[in-house]
Design a protein around this motif. Structure first.
Motif, PDB file in Angstrom:
ATOM      1  N   UNK A 131      29.026  57.770  67.393  1.00  0.00           N
ATOM      2  CA  UNK A 131      30.020  56.729  67.358  1.00  0.00           C
ATOM      3  C   UNK A 131      30.097  56.130  65.824  1.00  0.00           C
ATOM      4  N   UNK A 132      28.884  56.235  65.105  1.00  0.00           N
ATOM      5  CA  UNK A 132      28.768  55.704  63.881  1.00  0.00           C
ATOM      6  C   UNK A 132      29.549  56.448  62.856  1.00  0.00           C
ATOM      7  N   UNK A 133      30.279  56.126  61.884  1.00  0.00           N
ATOM      8  CA  UNK A 133      30.806  56.895  60.736  1.00  0.00           C
ATOM      9  C   UNK A 133      29.796  57.779  59.943  1.00  0.00           C
ATOM     10  N   UNK A 134      30.287  58.843  59.347  1.00  0.00           N
ATOM     11  CA  UNK A 134      29.377  59.687  58.678  1.00  0.00           C
ATOM     12  C   UNK A 134      28.640  58.802  57.508  1.00  0.00           C
ATOM     13  N   UNK A 135      27.448  59.228  57.452  1.00  0.00           N
ATOM     14  CA  UNK A 135      26.702  58.535  56.573  1.00  0.00           C
ATOM     15  C   UNK A 135      26.270  57.109  56.778  1.00  0.00           C
ATOM     16  N   UNK A 136      26.740  56.426  57.836  1.00  0.00           N
ATOM     17  CA  UNK A 136      26.332  55.162  58.325  1.00  0.00           C
ATOM     18  C   UNK A 136      25.166  55.168  59.218  1.00  0.00           C
ATOM     19  N   UNK A 137      24.442  53.865  59.353  1.00  0.00           N
ATOM     20  CA  UNK A 137      23.367  53.806  60.185  1.00  0.00           C
ATOM     21  C   UNK A 137      23.131  52.289  60.689  1.00  0.00           C
ATOM     22  N   UNK A 138      22.374  52.129  61.625  1.00  0.00           N
ATOM     23  CA  UNK A 138      21.921  50.810  61.855  1.00  0.00           C
ATOM     24  C   UNK A 138      20.529  50.911  62.498  1.00  0.00           C
ATOM     25  N   UNK A 139      19.890  49.904  62.490  1.00  0.00           N
ATOM     26  CA  UNK A 139      18.435  49.575  63.005  1.00  0.00           C
ATOM     27  C   UNK A 139      18.485  48.565  64.281  1.00  0.00           C
ATOM     28  N   UNK A 140      17.614  48.824  64.948  1.00  0.00           N
ATOM     29  CA  UNK A 140      17.210  48.096  66.271  1.00  0.00           C
ATOM     30  C   UNK A 140      15.804  47.642  66.114  1.00  0.00           C
TER      31      UNK A 140
END
Length: 386
Positions: A377-386
């Motif tokens: 679901x994340x756009x290309x080259x995007x990220x998130x941290x939990x």
């Protein structure tokens, strides 16, 4: 002793900054888990002869990133080759610009300059740097010099300064007598200048600016100047401003390792005036170790430079999926050290899966492992941290 080769480490990456009296004079990125392989010696197999292309394709084995093999230019002096033949080759140009590596024939027992290993043995590539490798088919025989070794050879009087025990441990044995005792990070002004190399815009003397735009075919550089002031005629003032800005611009080209075809659009000059800039351009290029050539001014008034493409440019390294992935690890270590999960799209996940050294560095810095989770679901080259 005023020349230092400084190592600034982050997960999977070491920034190498050569300083002379607190001035940044050379720069490179070292990614131990993802080497560019220039200088590596391989046992290869000729897979296709392509006279129309002036060369042959060779199989280099199953090393990650080399699945497409390499291209071997063939000249009239090249010994006769046949498909299926085994040859020993050295990589002379890294994969870049969407093209695979380029190789040249070499003797099976030929050395590789200063490349004698990283002293860590923490990856298949690093651990294979000393001596010949046993092989029964195409594959790596000997590694070439690392970026640290290349800069150390270019600056033979530079003392090496590491910022962490891990970085210090990566200094190969033959360079350890040049290591400065103790640990030290980059000086604040040098760190700021290294960070500024990531920006597309460059501040130049006299209030001028340059915008660097890489494309697959060439590097476009647009120079802009503030409005001319004072008693000088506009063209005279603009010429002086462009001339005075060129040394800084040429220095940025070297520090960022911009290569291939480079087109520079000077600011506010008639085409005939631009011809007069060729002499200062040539003077600036004379100090570049890659010996670039200035081909003149095009019909559109663009200064045309050709600089050898050997190692990937800094914009290409930073703009790749691997570059974005390492930036994510650096930001997590710096700003979110309690994170345990990195969520990202397939390109970033794949890049980190192919660089276990970077993940190990990150886990060491955080004090706990960082799990990777695919999140389409994340756009290309995007990220998130939990």
């Amino acid at each position: 002793m005023s020349v230092f080769l400084r190592m600034a480490s982050s997960p999977g990456e070491i920034r190498l900054a050569v300083t002379d009296h607190d001035t940044l004079v050379d720069f490179a990125l070292w990614r131990p888990g993802a080497p560019d392989r220039v200088g590596d010696v391989y046992c290869a197999r000729i897979t296709a002869l392509l006279p129309a292309m002036g060369g042959a394709f060779v199989d280099l084995g199953n090393d990650p990133g080399l699945e497409s093999g390499g291209f071997l230019p063939v000249s009239k002096d090249t010994p006769p080759l046949t498909e299926g033949q085994s040859v020993t080759v050295r990589i002379t140009r890294a994969a870049q610009g969407g093209k695979g590596v380029r190789v040249s024939l070499t003797a099976p027992d030929a050395g590789t300059g200063t490349g004698t290993g990283t002293g860590t043995g923490t990856s298949a590539h690093d651990g294979a740097t000393d001596g010949n490798l046993p092989h029964t088919g195409p594959g790596l025989r000997r590694c070439g010099p690392t970026p640290l070794e290349r800069l150390a050879a270019r600056w033979p009087t530079a003392r090496i300064v590491a910022d962490s025990p891990a970085a210090s441990a990566r200094i190969p044995v033959h360079l350890r007598d040049r290591r400065v005792q103790g640990l030290a990070g980059l000086p604040e002004d040098i760190e700021a200048e290294c960070t500024a190399l990531e920006d597309a815009e460059v501040a130049l003397p006299g209030g001028m600016r340059a915008t660097i735009t890489p494309t697959p075919a060439l590097i476009a550089i647009d120079m802009d100047a503030p409005p001319a002031r004072g008693a000088q005629a506009k063209q005279t003032a603009q010429f002086a401003a462009n001339r005075d800005a060129l040394p800084t611009l040429m220095r940025q080209i070297r520090l960022r390792n911009l290569s291939g075809a480079i087109l520079i659009d000077p600011a506010g000059l008639a085409t005939r005036k631009r011809q007069a800039l060729l002499e200062p351009v040539a003077a600036c290029l004379a100090t570049d170790p890659l010996r670039p050539r200035c081909l003149g001014v095009t019909a559109l008034g663009l200064i045309e430079i050709v600089r050898a493409r050997i190692h990937p440019s800094l914009p290409e390294l930073l703009g790749s999926a691997h570059g974005h992935a390492l930036r994510a690890l650096r930001q997590i270590v710096t700003h979110d050290p309690t994170a345990t999960i990195l969520r990202a799209g397939s390109r970033l996940i794949r890049a980190l899966e192919q660089d276990p050294l970077a993940m190990a560095d990150c886990a060491h810095a955080l004090g706990h492992p960082l799990a990777l989770r695919l999140d389409p679901s994340l756009p290309d080259l995007h990220w998130s941290a939990d």
